[in-house]
Design an enzyme around this catalytic site. Structure first.
Site, PDB file in Angstrom:
ATOM      1  N   GLY A   9      47.855 -25.002 -75.200  1.00 12.46           N
ATOM      2  CA  GLY A   9      47.975 -23.687 -74.019  1.00 12.46           C
ATOM      3  C   GLY A   9      49.590 -23.567 -73.985  1.00 12.46           C
ATOM      4  O   GLY A   9      50.288 -23.262 -72.805  1.00 12.46           O
ATOM      5  N   ILE A  36      45.181 -20.450 -78.171  1.00 11.55           N
ATOM      6  CA  ILE A  36      44.059 -19.892 -78.870  1.00 11.55           C
ATOM      7  C   ILE A  36      44.223 -18.629 -79.431  1.00 11.55           C
ATOM      8  O   ILE A  36      43.649 -17.765 -80.107  1.00 11.55           O
ATOM      9  CB  ILE A  36      42.767 -19.711 -77.664  1.00 11.55           C
ATOM     10  CG1 ILE A  36      43.109 -19.099 -76.413  1.00 11.55           C
ATOM     11  CG2 ILE A  36      42.092 -21.177 -77.739  1.00 11.55           C
ATOM     12  CD1 ILE A  36      41.908 -18.539 -75.676  1.00 11.55           C
ATOM     13  N   TYR A 143      37.704 -24.741 -60.044  1.00  9.48           N
ATOM     14  CA  TYR A 143      38.746 -25.445 -60.628  1.00  9.48           C
ATOM     15  C   TYR A 143      38.913 -26.460 -59.935  1.00  9.48           C
ATOM     16  O   TYR A 143      39.254 -27.528 -60.513  1.00  9.48           O
ATOM     17  CB  TYR A 143      40.174 -24.289 -60.338  1.00  9.48           C
ATOM     18  CG  TYR A 143      41.223 -24.644 -60.710  1.00  9.48           C
ATOM     19  CD1 TYR A 143      41.614 -25.164 -62.007  1.00  9.48           C
ATOM     20  CD2 TYR A 143      42.229 -24.901 -59.655  1.00  9.48           C
ATOM     21  CE1 TYR A 143      42.937 -25.345 -62.389  1.00  9.48           C
ATOM     22  CE2 TYR A 143      43.546 -25.277 -60.038  1.00  9.48           C
ATOM     23  CZ  TYR A 143      43.987 -25.499 -61.418  1.00  9.48           C
ATOM     24  OH  TYR A 143      45.080 -26.011 -61.520  1.00  9.48           O
ATOM     25  N   ILE A 173      53.326 -23.070 -58.909  1.00 12.02           N
ATOM     26  CA  ILE A 173      54.611 -23.079 -59.626  1.00 12.02           C
ATOM     27  C   ILE A 173      55.202 -21.845 -59.878  1.00 12.02           C
ATOM     28  O   ILE A 173      54.606 -20.794 -60.106  1.00 12.02           O
ATOM     29  CB  ILE A 173      54.197 -23.552 -60.941  1.00 12.02           C
ATOM     30  CG1 ILE A 173      53.594 -24.919 -61.071  1.00 12.02           C
ATOM     31  CG2 ILE A 173      55.689 -23.727 -61.952  1.00 12.02           C
ATOM     32  CD1 ILE A 173      54.535 -26.207 -60.478  1.00 12.02           C
TER      33      ILE A 173
END
Ligand code: SER
Length: 323
Positions: A9, A36, A143, A173
């Site tokens: 990622g 990916i 999630y 963040i």
């Protein structure tokens, strides 16, 4: 032999900055970025980059063997807002990737794992003020469920198989290099972009929705720190509460107005309001501060200074052309 690191990622918001930070510390040749797709050319062109689908065990194992990887940072995930739209995809990506990495560690292909958890592990029944490490956890988002369950599995693999897995419950963040995607706390990044590019932001949360937040530099530092401490100092193997600051949309707007007085914010809460309302206002992270001496550096004012400065530089060419 130097430790070889794989970031899964690496094109994402945290993965990209973590890649740069780890390359600075451990050397470019020892840090392999993967994702990916070729989603972030700064990352793709800045060092070794591999296409890896973390849901595919064979794809992951091939990359780990090819580069002799011993440490994995699993930063791929579907976040809270997007997870509500695609529940099964969120479950599949978040859990399968974690099992693939944990199983590779259990089977001794790798030695050390970092896996991020989140404030989303908490839910509407959790005490909202200075939420402690150990408290009621009944997450109400897909999630949050994946992160809560993932934490249990991390602790289990550590207890049963001795897997050295380390984890942090990240707050929202804030960063300027790579946009976040699909999260509920994303407003706190978008707002700076809109302040610079069109002077107005329509916020999808109510003005007084207070949430725990952190600047990217602090998040990266916490991640590097917890991975560097001795295994015996990592006393919590589910995931550590981690905190820096907390604010509501009206407070971030006020701090932007100090720099851009004509900046305006309006509010149009959508489905993400319910997600935000289920999360803590602020977090008690005393275990992290005690066990491995965690300390944040950036206040809201520091973040606003830095975000506006960096984004103005980044958009300078574009804004000048359109003016
Ligand atoms: N930033 C994440 C989100 O909003 C929370 O971990 O989904």
């Amino acid at each position: 032999m130097a430790s070889k690191i794989l970031i899964i990622g690496a094109c994402g918001q945290i993965g990209s900055e973590l890649t740069f930070a780890l390359r600075n510390i451990y050397g470019s040749e020892n840090v392999i970025a993967s994702d990916i797709s070729y989603g972030n050319l700064d990352i793709v062109n800045s060092g070794i980059f591999e296409i890896v689908d973390a849901v595919n065990y064979a794809s992951l194992k091939t990359c780990i063997e090819k580069f002799n990887i011993d440490t994995v940072y699993l930063m791929a995930a579907l976040l809270s807002a997007k997870g509500e739209k695609f529940p099964m995809r969120a479950w599949d990506l978040n859990m399968t990737s974690l099992f693939n990495v944990l199983n590779l560690a259990r089977d001794k292909f790798i030695k050390k794992v970092f896996w991020p958890s989140s404030i989303a592990v908490f839910g509407p029944t959790t005490p909202v003020d200075y939420t402690p490490q150990y408290t009621i956890m009944e997450p109400s988002t897909v999630y949050g469920i994946t992160k809560q369950v993932g934490e249990r599995w991390c602790e289990y693999y550590n207890n049963k198989y001795g897997v050295d897995v380390r984890s942090l419950r990240y707050p929202g963040i804030i960063s300027w290099k790579t946009m976040p995607g699909g999260g509920t706390t994303d407003y706190a990044v978008e707002i700076y972009h809109k302040a610079i590019t069109n002077g107005h932001y329509e916020c999808f949360l109510k003005e007084d929705t207070e949430l725990p937040m952190m600047y990217m530099d602090d998040a990266v530092k916490a991640t590097v720190d917890i991975m560097q401490v001795k295994p015996e100092d990592v006393k919590i193997r589910s995931s550590y509460n981690l905190a820096a600051i907390s604010f509501a949309p009206k407070e971030i707007a006020k701090s932007i107005k100090k720099h851009i007085p004509e900046f305006e914010i309006s509010y149009k809460p959508d489905y993400r309001q319910e997600i935000a309302s289920s999360w803590p206002k602020n977090i008690n992270d005393s275990y992290a501060r005690q066990d491995w001496k965690w300390k944040h550096a950036f206040s809201l004012e520091d973040i606003t200074d830095e975000m506006l400065f960096q984004l103005r530089k980044k958009f300078a060419g574009v804004l000048n052309k359109s003016n």
